[in-house]
Design a protein around this motif. Structure first.
Motif, PDB file in Angstrom:
ATOM      1  N   ASP A  61       5.156  -2.216   4.615  1.00 37.14           N
ATOM      2  CA  ASP A  61       4.837  -1.886   3.215  1.00 37.14           C
ATOM      3  C   ASP A  61       5.536  -0.616   2.779  1.00 37.14           C
ATOM      4  O   ASP A  61       6.085  -0.532   1.679  1.00 37.14           O
ATOM      5  CB  ASP A  61       3.324  -1.669   3.038  1.00 37.14           C
ATOM      6  N   GLY A  62       5.486   0.389   3.652  1.00 36.37           N
ATOM      7  CA  GLY A  62       6.103   1.675   3.318  1.00 36.37           C
ATOM      8  C   GLY A  62       7.609   1.527   3.126  1.00 36.37           C
ATOM      9  O   GLY A  62       8.191   2.103   2.200  1.00 36.37           O
ATOM     10  N   ARG A 106      13.323   9.642   3.420  1.00 35.86           N
ATOM     11  CA  ARG A 106      11.888   9.899   3.410  1.00 35.86           C
ATOM     12  C   ARG A 106      11.325   9.791   4.824  1.00 35.86           C
ATOM     13  O   ARG A 106      11.742   8.925   5.590  1.00 35.86           O
ATOM     14  CB  ARG A 106      11.193   8.882   2.503  1.00 35.86           C
ATOM     15  N   MET A 107      10.370  10.678   5.136  1.00 39.74           N
ATOM     16  CA  MET A 107       9.655  10.544   6.408  1.00 39.74           C
ATOM     17  C   MET A 107       8.432   9.668   6.165  1.00 39.74           C
ATOM     18  O   MET A 107       7.513  10.058   5.453  1.00 39.74           O
ATOM     19  CB  MET A 107       9.229  11.912   6.953  1.00 39.74           C
ATOM     20  N   LEU A 108       8.484   8.476   6.733  1.00 41.89           N
ATOM     21  CA  LEU A 108       7.312   7.604   6.699  1.00 41.89           C
ATOM     22  C   LEU A 108       6.596   7.720   8.039  1.00 41.89           C
ATOM     23  O   LEU A 108       7.112   8.334   8.985  1.00 41.89           O
ATOM     24  CB  LEU A 108       7.725   6.153   6.461  1.00 41.89           C
ATOM     25  N   PHE A 109       5.418   7.124   8.118  1.00 42.86           N
ATOM     26  CA  PHE A 109       4.649   7.171   9.360  1.00 42.86           C
ATOM     27  C   PHE A 109       4.403   5.754   9.852  1.00 42.86           C
ATOM     28  O   PHE A 109       4.449   4.802   9.066  1.00 42.86           O
ATOM     29  CB  PHE A 109       3.365   7.960   9.133  1.00 42.86           C
ATOM     30  N   LYS A 150       0.836  -1.207   0.000  1.00 45.51           N
ATOM     31  CA  LYS A 150       0.000   0.000   0.000  1.00 45.51           C
ATOM     32  C   LYS A 150       0.870   1.256   0.000  1.00 45.51           C
ATOM     33  O   LYS A 150       1.950   1.270   0.586  1.00 45.51           O
ATOM     34  CB  LYS A 150      -0.950  -0.004   1.188  1.00 45.51           C
ATOM     35  N   PRO A 151       0.394   2.311  -0.699  1.00 50.08           N
ATOM     36  CA  PRO A 151       1.197   3.538  -0.758  1.00 50.08           C
ATOM     37  C   PRO A 151       1.255   4.229   0.601  1.00 50.08           C
ATOM     38  O   PRO A 151       0.339   4.071   1.422  1.00 50.08           O
ATOM     39  CB  PRO A 151       0.465   4.408  -1.777  1.00 50.08           C
ATOM     40  N   PRO A 152       2.335   4.996   0.865  1.00 55.70           N
ATOM     41  CA  PRO A 152       2.457   5.674   2.163  1.00 55.70           C
ATOM     42  C   PRO A 152       1.407   6.770   2.345  1.00 55.70           C
ATOM     43  O   PRO A 152       0.842   7.272   1.366  1.00 55.70           O
ATOM     44  CB  PRO A 152       3.867   6.264   2.128  1.00 55.70           C
ATOM     45  N   ALA A 153       1.183   7.143   3.624  1.00 55.93           N
ATOM     46  CA  ALA A 153       0.148   8.117   3.962  1.00 55.93           C
ATOM     47  C   ALA A 153       0.443   9.480   3.351  1.00 55.93           C
ATOM     48  O   ALA A 153      -0.459  10.178   2.892  1.00 55.93           O
ATOM     49  CB  ALA A 153       0.046   8.229   5.483  1.00 55.93           C
ATOM     50  N   LEU A 154       1.703   9.857   3.374  1.00 56.12           N
ATOM     51  CA  LEU A 154       2.087  11.184   2.901  1.00 56.12           C
ATOM     52  C   LEU A 154       2.830  11.052   1.575  1.00 56.12           C
ATOM     53  O   LEU A 154       3.858  10.398   1.503  1.00 56.12           O
ATOM     54  CB  LEU A 154       3.006  11.841   3.945  1.00 56.12           C
ATOM     55  N   ALA A 155       2.293  11.700   0.531  1.00 56.87           N
ATOM     56  CA  ALA A 155       2.950  11.628  -0.779  1.00 56.87           C
ATOM     57  C   ALA A 155       4.102  12.620  -0.837  1.00 56.87           C
ATOM     58  O   ALA A 155       4.295  13.409   0.087  1.00 56.87           O
ATOM     59  CB  ALA A 155       1.939  11.920  -1.880  1.00 56.87           C
ATOM     60  N   ARG A 168       8.240  -0.330  -0.204  1.00 59.83           N
ATOM     61  CA  ARG A 168       8.004   0.518  -1.384  1.00 59.83           C
ATOM     62  C   ARG A 168       9.150   1.505  -1.583  1.00 59.83           C
ATOM     63  O   ARG A 168       9.608   1.732  -2.694  1.00 59.83           O
ATOM     64  CB  ARG A 168       6.696   1.309  -1.224  1.00 59.83           C
ATOM     65  N   ASP A 224       2.443   3.399   7.876  1.00 63.39           N
ATOM     66  CA  ASP A 224       2.985   2.943   6.585  1.00 63.39           C
ATOM     67  C   ASP A 224       3.632   1.567   6.717  1.00 63.39           C
ATOM     68  O   ASP A 224       3.669   0.794   5.757  1.00 63.39           O
ATOM     69  CB  ASP A 224       4.010   3.936   6.033  1.00 63.39           C
TER      70      ASP A 224
END
Ligand code: SF4
Lengths: 230, 322
Positions: free
Chosen positions: B168-169, B159-162, A212-217, B172, B165
């Motif tokens: 998977d984040g 990159r700032m992920l949360f 799934k794509p991350p919350a923040l693009a 990706r 995410d």
């Protein structure tokens, strides 16, 4: 390797080319051929292009008389106290940055071989290299600096060392069995990277499947994973 | 107690600079051989073979393996009781001197320039160059000096992920970096890919860089969950169908190393770094009694550096490597 210059073995064809190269030899090259060079080549990148093409300064030597092979390179070299040169490794620098100079450069230099790292865009091959009868050879890896350095028989001359520094100066190199290099663009302007990219792209979607794509693009110049960033 | 001599520091740093530039670490070379065994695509195989041949040429001729000799820098780890002649200011002077001399003698390419004026001092020394990072370790009177000649303008991203995410984040983002910098081989892969996960933003970057450059091929994070993710990302990178120079293949990641640091509860900063086909690192341990031992494993991350607790307890100390 014999004098006729072609050897097959493994699946890849190996060729030995004399520099300056002529049309007939270039015409025979196929994408993915492995090439080794004999003769004189010279280094030239943004510093040299800026001075000759940008500032309109006469080249330090008549380019066409020296060679028709331009190597996008900065050597790991130093100048000895007695004025001689110590060239260790030589490795190419990324060529895509020099696209804007191509047009004027072919006219000025009469180059037929561009040797560099990472190739140029498919458009450059079609609109610049092929119409000028030039092909692009890419270095390998890209870290084969020792193999390429070993193939330098002699530093013929270094021009504009003062003005441009070691990295950007024009190094004229007499080389033997200089390679390996891979034919990246052919006489028609086809590109090996482009062909390989197409094959790689067939699997891109599958690689991301289910993630799934991350919350923040993020802002970006491309979000398409099939694009190149050069 | 005997002091670690300033001359010894300069001698070791000079020697390390040449070694890093010329001798590919055995762990990386073995890793690349392993990749070649598994690689089926012809062009990709050719690139790997040429690289292995290149390492031999570099050692035989004592010349730099790649002419882009990167941005040489130092990592210093001091035993808690280290006594250095002239102190750390002298140590820094000696490191700078050694690098300037070795740049001329090896030769290395004088890569370092002022970012705006582009002025080159022609010796790889200048403002903030070489970077010198420090860490400390309980125990003796010794100093480890590691030099890394990290090449490559490509292959790193942040990159700032949360938290939501999740894995998977991370995956990706990892894939994004593989595709973005793998095409045409901009990252000069197969690489040791380092992932920095957590910490403050700057620390996420630092951890990723150190994970790539200061751990050896085959090494796994002691945290089981992290180690499993290292395996998974490595496997994933090698199965996207790309290889060296972006040609079709299966050789992208010689190994994947992840280092973690505790981060803000709302975020999950991540960085990815690629240590290229010229994965240059060399290490020396200088002892108070004058001995100098050379090796290629920086042993930078230790139970002490990865400690979670407030105190450094005896139980933990018994695991520590000094
Ligand atoms: S990324 Fe590494 S192998 Fe590639 S040119 Fe730079 S130093 Fe050499």
């Amino acid at each position: 390797m014999d004098g006729s210059g072609t050897e097959s073995g493994g699946g890849l064809r190996r060729k030995r080319l004399k520099v300056p190269v002529d049309d007939a030899a270039l015409r025979e090259l196929e994408l993915g051929d492995i090439v080794f060079l004999d003769g004189v080549i010279y280094t030239g990148r943004e510093g040299l292009y800026q001075r000759i093409l940008g500032d309109g300064i006469e080249p330090p030597v008549p380019l066409r008389e020296i060679s028709n092979a331009n190597f996008h390179c900065s050597p790991a070299a130093s100048v000895n106290d007695d004025g001689t040169y110590n060239v260790g490794a030589v490795t190419a620098t990324a060529s895509f940055r020099f696209s804007k100079w191509l047009d004027a450069w072919f006219e000025t230099s009469g180059c037929k071989l561009i040797i560099g790292k990472g190739g140029m865009s498919p458009e450059d091959y079609k609109t610049q290299l092929a119409p000028n009868g030039a092909v692009y050879l890419t270095t390998v890896g890209y870290g084969t600096g020792a193999l390429l350095g070993r193939a330098i028989k002699r530093v013929v001359d270094v021009h504009w060392l003062e003005e441009l520094g070691i990295a950007q100066a024009m190094w004229v190199l007499d080389v033997e069995n200089f390679g390996p290099l891979i034919v990246e663009s052919d006489f028609e302007g086809n590109s090996l990277f482009e062909q390989q990219n197409k094959l790689v792209n067939e699997k891109v979607e599958a690689a991301y499947e289910g993630l799934k794509p991350p919350a923040l693009a993020r802002y970006g110049e491309t979000t398409n994973r099939e694009d190149e960033v050069v | 107690m005997a002091m670690i001599k300033a001359d010894a520091i300069e001698e070791a740093a000079y020697e390390l600079t040449a070694k890093a530039a010329i001798e590919i670490p055995q762990d990386y070379r073995d890793g690349l051989r392993g990749m070649l065994k598994g690689e089926e695509a012809e062009l990709s195989r050719f690139v790997l073979e040429a690289m292995l041949e290149n390492y031999e040429a570099a050692e035989q001729d004592r010349r730099a393996m790649c002419a882009d000799t990167g941005v040489p820098r130092f990592f210093v780890k001091a035993g808690n009781e280290a006594q250095i002649e002239g102190g750390f200011v002298e140590l820094e002077t000696r490191l700078r001197r050694a690098l300037a001399r070795a740049t001329h003698d090896v030769p290395l390419r004088p890569n370092r320039v002022h970012p705006l004026s582009r002025k080159d001092n022609n010796n790889n020394v200048g403002i903030g160059a070489p970077e010198i990072d420090y860490t400390f370790e309980p125990g003796g009177n010794w100093v480890d000096i590691t030099t890394v000649h990290k090449g490559g303008l490509f292959g790193s991203d942040y990159r700032m992920l949360f938290p939501g995410d999740g894995i998977d984040g991370i995956k990706r983002f990892f894939l994004d970096v593989m595709y973005e910098f793998g095409r045409r081989g901009l990252a000069c892969q197969p690489a040791i890919v380092g992932v920095g996960l957590g910490g403050s933003k700057d620390i996420a970057m630092t951890l990723g860089k150190q994970a790539a450059c200061l751990r050896t091929v085959g090494d796994r994070n002691p945290d089981q969950q992290v180690a499993a993710l290292e395996d998974e990302l490595k496997e994933m990178g090698n199965s996207i169908g790309m290889g060296p120079m972006g040609y079709v293949g299966s050789s992208m990641v010689v190994d994947c190393h992840i280092e973690v640091g505790c981060c803000h509860t709302g975020g999950m900063p991540i960085s990815i770094h690629s240590f290229c086909l010229s994965s240059r690192r060399a290490v020396a341990r200088l002892h108070g009694d004058g001995r100098i031992e050379y090796r290629t494993d920086p042993n930078w991350f230790t139970p002490y550096s990865r400690r979670e607790s407030v105190e450094w307890t005896e139980a933990e100390q018994s695991l520590a490597v000094v």
